[in-house]
Design a protein around this motif. Structure first.
Motif, PDB file in Angstrom:
ATOM      1  N   PHE A   1       4.641 -28.459  26.823  1.00 17.27           N
ATOM      2  CA  PHE A   1       4.996 -29.016  25.516  1.00 17.27           C
ATOM      3  C   PHE A   1       3.863 -28.786  24.524  1.00 17.27           C
ATOM      4  O   PHE A   1       2.689 -28.997  24.853  1.00 17.27           O
ATOM      5  N   LEU A   2       4.220 -28.360  23.324  1.00 19.24           N
ATOM      6  CA  LEU A   2       3.268 -28.202  22.226  1.00 19.24           C
ATOM      7  C   LEU A   2       3.671 -29.154  21.112  1.00 19.24           C
ATOM      8  O   LEU A   2       4.866 -29.335  20.837  1.00 19.24           O
ATOM      9  N   GLY A   3       2.693 -29.766  20.447  1.00 21.72           N
ATOM     10  CA  GLY A   3       2.995 -30.677  19.351  1.00 21.72           C
ATOM     11  C   GLY A   3       1.899 -30.661  18.307  1.00 21.72           C
ATOM     12  O   GLY A   3       0.749 -30.323  18.606  1.00 21.72           O
ATOM     13  N   ARG A   4       2.264 -31.048  17.081  1.00 27.86           N
ATOM     14  CA  ARG A   4       1.300 -31.039  15.973  1.00 27.86           C
ATOM     15  C   ARG A   4       1.644 -32.140  14.984  1.00 27.86           C
ATOM     16  O   ARG A   4       2.816 -32.437  14.750  1.00 27.86           O
ATOM     17  N   ASP A   5       0.626 -32.752  14.384  1.00 28.33           N
ATOM     18  CA  ASP A   5       0.834 -33.886  13.485  1.00 28.33           C
ATOM     19  C   ASP A   5       1.615 -33.497  12.233  1.00 28.33           C
ATOM     20  O   ASP A   5       1.766 -32.319  11.902  1.00 28.33           O
ATOM     21  N   THR A   6       2.089 -34.494  11.526  1.00 30.34           N
ATOM     22  CA  THR A   6       3.041 -34.322  10.424  1.00 30.34           C
ATOM     23  C   THR A   6       2.559 -33.375   9.341  1.00 30.34           C
ATOM     24  O   THR A   6       3.331 -32.564   8.822  1.00 30.34           O
ATOM     25  N   TYR A   7       1.296 -33.474   8.964  1.00 29.41           N
ATOM     26  CA  TYR A   7       0.761 -32.638   7.887  1.00 29.41           C
ATOM     27  C   TYR A   7       0.006 -31.420   8.399  1.00 29.41           C
ATOM     28  O   TYR A   7      -0.504 -30.632   7.598  1.00 29.41           O
ATOM     29  N   GLY A   8      -0.098 -31.279   9.717  1.00 29.27           N
ATOM     30  CA  GLY A   8      -0.827 -30.138  10.258  1.00 29.27           C
ATOM     31  C   GLY A   8      -2.320 -30.217  10.003  1.00 29.27           C
ATOM     32  O   GLY A   8      -2.982 -29.189   9.825  1.00 29.27           O
ATOM     33  N   VAL A   9      -2.859 -31.434   9.984  1.00 25.76           N
ATOM     34  CA  VAL A   9      -4.295 -31.613   9.733  1.00 25.76           C
ATOM     35  C   VAL A   9      -5.112 -30.913  10.813  1.00 25.76           C
ATOM     36  O   VAL A   9      -6.147 -30.310  10.533  1.00 25.76           O
ATOM     37  N   ARG A  10      -4.640 -30.986  12.040  1.00 28.65           N
ATOM     38  CA  ARG A  10      -5.294 -30.243  13.119  1.00 28.65           C
ATOM     39  C   ARG A  10      -4.517 -28.942  13.345  1.00 28.65           C
ATOM     40  O   ARG A  10      -3.289 -28.952  13.468  1.00 28.65           O
ATOM     41  N   PRO A  11      -5.215 -27.820  13.416  1.00 32.48           N
ATOM     42  CA  PRO A  11      -4.542 -26.520  13.466  1.00 32.48           C
ATOM     43  C   PRO A  11      -4.042 -26.164  14.862  1.00 32.48           C
ATOM     44  O   PRO A  11      -4.553 -26.656  15.870  1.00 32.48           O
ATOM     45  N   SER A  12      -3.049 -25.300  14.908  1.00 29.78           N
ATOM     46  CA  SER A  12      -2.521 -24.833  16.184  1.00 29.78           C
ATOM     47  C   SER A  12      -1.725 -23.554  15.978  1.00 29.78           C
ATOM     48  O   SER A  12      -0.878 -23.483  15.082  1.00 29.78           O
ATOM     49  N   PHE A  13      -2.009 -22.547  16.812  1.00 32.26           N
ATOM     50  CA  PHE A  13      -1.300 -21.274  16.778  1.00 32.26           C
ATOM     51  C   PHE A  13      -0.800 -20.946  18.176  1.00 32.26           C
ATOM     52  O   PHE A  13      -1.345 -21.428  19.175  1.00 32.26           O
ATOM     53  N   LYS A  14       0.218 -20.095  18.239  1.00 22.40           N
ATOM     54  CA  LYS A  14       0.801 -19.779  19.543  1.00 22.40           C
ATOM     55  C   LYS A  14       1.278 -18.328  19.576  1.00 22.40           C
ATOM     56  O   LYS A  14       1.465 -17.669  18.545  1.00 22.40           O
ATOM     57  N   ILE A  15       1.467 -17.855  20.802  1.00 23.80           N
ATOM     58  CA  ILE A  15       2.173 -16.612  21.087  1.00 23.80           C
ATOM     59  C   ILE A  15       3.246 -16.959  22.094  1.00 23.80           C
ATOM     60  O   ILE A  15       2.973 -17.606  23.112  1.00 23.80           O
ATOM     61  N   SER A  16       4.468 -16.559  21.816  1.00 28.52           N
ATOM     62  CA  SER A  16       5.560 -16.765  22.762  1.00 28.52           C
ATOM     63  C   SER A  16       6.421 -15.508  22.770  1.00 28.52           C
ATOM     64  O   SER A  16       6.977 -15.135  21.737  1.00 28.52           O
ATOM     65  N   THR A  17       6.501 -14.835  23.921  1.00 27.78           N
ATOM     66  CA  THR A  17       7.253 -13.587  24.000  1.00 27.78           C
ATOM     67  C   THR A  17       8.472 -13.740  24.908  1.00 27.78           C
ATOM     68  O   THR A  17       8.527 -14.639  25.752  1.00 27.78           O
TER      69      THR A  17
ATOM     70  N   ALA B   1       0.926 -18.520  24.914  1.00 25.20           N
ATOM     71  CA  ALA B   1      -0.481 -18.854  24.689  1.00 25.20           C
ATOM     72  C   ALA B   1      -0.581 -19.770  23.482  1.00 25.20           C
ATOM     73  O   ALA B   1       0.244 -19.702  22.560  1.00 25.20           O
ATOM     74  N   VAL B   2      -1.580 -20.634  23.489  1.00 26.42           N
ATOM     75  CA  VAL B   2      -1.789 -21.550  22.367  1.00 26.42           C
ATOM     76  C   VAL B   2      -3.286 -21.674  22.121  1.00 26.42           C
ATOM     77  O   VAL B   2      -4.089 -21.611  23.063  1.00 26.42           O
ATOM     78  N   CYS B   3      -3.659 -21.820  20.852  1.00 24.19           N
ATOM     79  CA  CYS B   3      -5.075 -21.952  20.508  1.00 24.19           C
ATOM     80  C   CYS B   3      -5.208 -22.666  19.173  1.00 24.19           C
ATOM     81  O   CYS B   3      -4.337 -22.575  18.304  1.00 24.19           O
ATOM     82  N   SER B   4      -6.315 -23.373  18.993  1.00 23.60           N
ATOM     83  CA  SER B   4      -6.565 -24.080  17.739  1.00 23.60           C
ATOM     84  C   SER B   4      -6.651 -23.139  16.548  1.00 23.60           C
ATOM     85  O   SER B   4      -6.274 -23.510  15.434  1.00 23.60           O
ATOM     86  N   GLU B   5      -7.169 -21.939  16.759  1.00 24.50           N
ATOM     87  CA  GLU B   5      -7.298 -20.980  15.669  1.00 24.50           C
ATOM     88  C   GLU B   5      -6.725 -19.641  16.122  1.00 24.50           C
ATOM     89  O   GLU B   5      -6.775 -19.297  17.312  1.00 24.50           O
ATOM     90  N   ALA B   6      -6.208 -18.889  15.170  1.00 23.47           N
ATOM     91  CA  ALA B   6      -5.561 -17.615  15.494  1.00 23.47           C
ATOM     92  C   ALA B   6      -6.529 -16.642  16.140  1.00 23.47           C
ATOM     93  O   ALA B   6      -6.132 -15.823  16.977  1.00 23.47           O
ATOM     94  N   LYS B   7      -7.816 -16.733  15.783  1.00 23.50           N
ATOM     95  CA  LYS B   7      -8.799 -15.791  16.309  1.00 23.50           C
ATOM     96  C   LYS B   7      -8.922 -15.865  17.830  1.00 23.50           C
ATOM     97  O   LYS B   7      -9.347 -14.904  18.460  1.00 23.50           O
ATOM     98  N   GLY B   8      -8.546 -16.986  18.429  1.00 19.57           N
ATOM     99  CA  GLY B   8      -8.602 -17.116  19.878  1.00 19.57           C
ATOM    100  C   GLY B   8      -7.430 -16.468  20.595  1.00 19.57           C
ATOM    101  O   GLY B   8      -7.352 -16.503  21.830  1.00 19.57           O
ATOM    102  N   LEU B   9      -6.506 -15.883  19.827  1.00 18.68           N
ATOM    103  CA  LEU B   9      -5.340 -15.220  20.415  1.00 18.68           C
ATOM    104  C   LEU B   9      -5.316 -13.720  20.153  1.00 18.68           C
ATOM    105  O   LEU B   9      -4.573 -12.985  20.805  1.00 18.68           O
TER     106      LEU B   9
END
Length: 554
Positions: free
Chosen positions: A134-150, A156-164
């Motif tokens: 499960f992935l989740g993120r707060d209402t305003y997106g104050v904390r960042p989150s990026f993913k890859i799903s194929t 894959a999931v990471c706080s910043e896109a650079k980690g993907l």
């Protein structure tokens, strides 16, 4: 501020994939852990920690003895975790606020868990018993989150896109990994099923909370009476108070504008009431002759804070541009301009003080219609619609800036103006009441605190200035300094041809092209993460600076 990272269903060498996690080390300088999961091939969870609450037992991936089949990594703060513990009689294994996510999920599922969280967060929860992620993120997106799903089962999931960006998708027909990177949407939870080979299949995405909607959770209660202005004061005060939850020193960014000044004043007020045994530090930045520096100094003297001023030169600001864009993962003009000062100020805080949790005034302009162009709204209803649109997109602009500029230096930013209780109340007041009044933007918010004595009247009614304008002198704005420098770096014909090279958001000025070129060098293929350039509405202007607008007040 922490960094989360995870992969599921990798067919490549997992040790190679894990090299990417170190691209977000800056988010959590205190500790690091990486962990594979038995019987889940190609699966790995990692965490860079900035210790704010429970230094001893708060490390992640988190597991608790009551629910050993659950693995949790999350970034954020859950301000009502003690209220929830009492409400549901949870038996906590740690003093860490995020542990409540595990117990809530075990009790009622992932949507139930997310709906009960009062805070800023993003999380990845692995349920090994039911083979779910499960992935989740707060209402305003104050904390960042990026993913890859194929479609081939890689997640894959990471706080910043650079980690993907360096992950291997050798089993996929398309080799360019950037084509798959996208944000986890704010206010949503997503679920995936894992097969026996660890491959992930997307199940569903559910929106658990909408902007302006009253949250269901219990938290620090505020009695709502018939006096609207008193309600606004009490709700914002409570929003600040809950954000003092920390085992590390708390400070405030202070520009001397309305928003940061109100936050700083409320922090000082609550710190005194709760017996905080250190002086509150406030931090201001600007160039020589900055209007922000002068205003912030007045507020600091009024509040008796331990005040720090950082004066930066044009050369220092320009030298930081590439690094700022690297951390931002954005080429938006307004975002880049405003981030330079915030980035340099965060650097100072990290290197010269022990303040780690930083409160800031982001979100007020979107919630309370603070931008100068709101004066030109055709109707109060149009202004309301624009306010809500801005709130929906905050995670790609001002919230992104606040997170990345501070996280680059291992600091955690907290934004009380985006508190769910405060925003749901404010956004549901009559549209006409929230519009600019008597030529003054944010009139309702200002008048709510009028006569309270929290901040000087001249600051309470100080006209709006964009962050990138206020840091510079009245004579020459920061944006003019940037444009003078960039004019020498970019030829005129390059702007004319830019649409051919950059069909998405084609740059129309030298400044826009300069930022885009730096961004493309670092993040080729990711320009689509920014859907449009932030620009004022209802006004004819080719530049987002407030100083170009008719209603700007010197």
């Amino acid at each position: 501020m922490c960094g989360i990272w995870a992969v599921f269903g990798s067919e490549d060498d997992i040790s190679f994939q894990c090299n990417a996690v170190h691209k977000i080390t800056h988010r959590g300088p205190d500790a690091f852990r990486i962990e594979s999961v038995n019987h889940f091939p190609g699966c790995c969870l990692a965490f860079h920690r900035l210790a704010i609450v429970d230094d001893l037992q708060g490390m992640q991936p988190m597991r608790v003895f009551q629910h050993p089949h659950l693995y949790l990594i999350y970034n954020g703060e859950i301000y009502n975790h003690k209220v929830l513990q009492k409400q549901y009689d949870f038996d906590y294994a740690t003093a860490c606020d995020g542990e409540v996510i595990i117990h809530l999920y075990a009790m009622g599922g992932i949507e139930f868990a997310a709906k009960n969280l009062d805070g800023e967060f993003t999380f990845c929860l692995l349920d090994t018993a039911n083979r779910k992620v499960f992935l989740g993120r707060d209402t305003y997106g104050v904390r960042p989150s990026f993913k890859i799903s194929t479609e081939t089962g890689f997640l894959a999931v990471c706080s910043e896109a650079k980690g993907l960006t360096d992950l291997s998708l050798k089993f996929d027909s398309v080799s360019d990994v950037t084509k798959f990177i996208e944000p986890v949407l704010p206010g949503h939870v997503e679920s995936y099923s894992l097969d026996m080979n660890g491959k992930a299949t997307f199940n569903e995405r559910v929106r658990f909370h909408k902007i302006g909607e009253e949250p269901i959770y219990k938290t620090l209660e505020v009695e709502i009476g018939s006096d609207i202005k008193e309600n606004i004061c009490n709700l914002l005060s409570a929003a600040v108070k809950k954000r003092l939850m920390a085992d590390r020193r708390i400070g405030c960014l202070l520009s001397g504008g309305l928003d940061s000044s109100l936050v700083a004043a409320l922090v000082v007020k609550h710190a005194k009431e709760e017996g905080v045994d250190y002086p509150i530090q406030t931090f201001a930045i600007g160039m020589e002759g900055s209007t922000d520096l002068m205003a912030a100094r007045k507020v600091s003297q009024y509040l008796h804070t331990e005040h720090h001023e950082v004066v930066f030169t044009a050369e220092e600001g320009i030298a930081a541009l590439e690094t700022v864009i690297h951390h931002l993962e954005s080429y938006d003009i307004t975002t880049v301009r405003a981030s330079v000062g915030m980035f340099l100020l965060s650097k100072y805080i990290k290197e010269n003080t022990d303040s780690t949790v930083i409160l800031s005034g982001e979100g007020s302009d979107e919630i309370a219609q603070g931008y100068i162009y709101f004066h030109k709204a055709p109707t109060p209803e149009d202004a309301d619609a624009e306010s809500r649109r801005l709130c929906d997109d905050l995670y790609m602009y001002d919230v992104l800036r606040a997170d990345r500029a501070t996280a680059a230096w291992g600091l955690e930013v907290r934004v009380p103006f985006l508190d769910h209780k405060f925003t749901s109340y404010y956004l549901n007041l009559p549209a006409k009441m929230r519009s600019p009044q008597s030529g003054i933007e944010k009139h309702l918010l200002r008048s709510a605190f009028d006569g309270k004595g929290l901040i000087p009247d001249e600051i309470l009614w100080r006209p709006k200035e964009a962050f990138s304008d206020g840091v510079s002198s009245v004579k020459k704005s920061w944006y003019e300094i940037l444009q003078s420098y960039i004019d020498e770096q970019i030829n005129d014909d390059k702007v004319e041809k830019s649409a051919k090279f950059y069909p998405h958001n084609p740059p129309k000025t030298k400044e826009a092209l300069y930022y885009r070129q730096v961004f493309e060098k670092k993040y080729p293929g990711l320009a689509r993460l920014i859907p449009y350039y932030w620009m004022p509405k209802w006004m004819e202007t080719s530049d987002p600076s407030a100083r170009t607008l008719k209603h700007y007040k010197q």
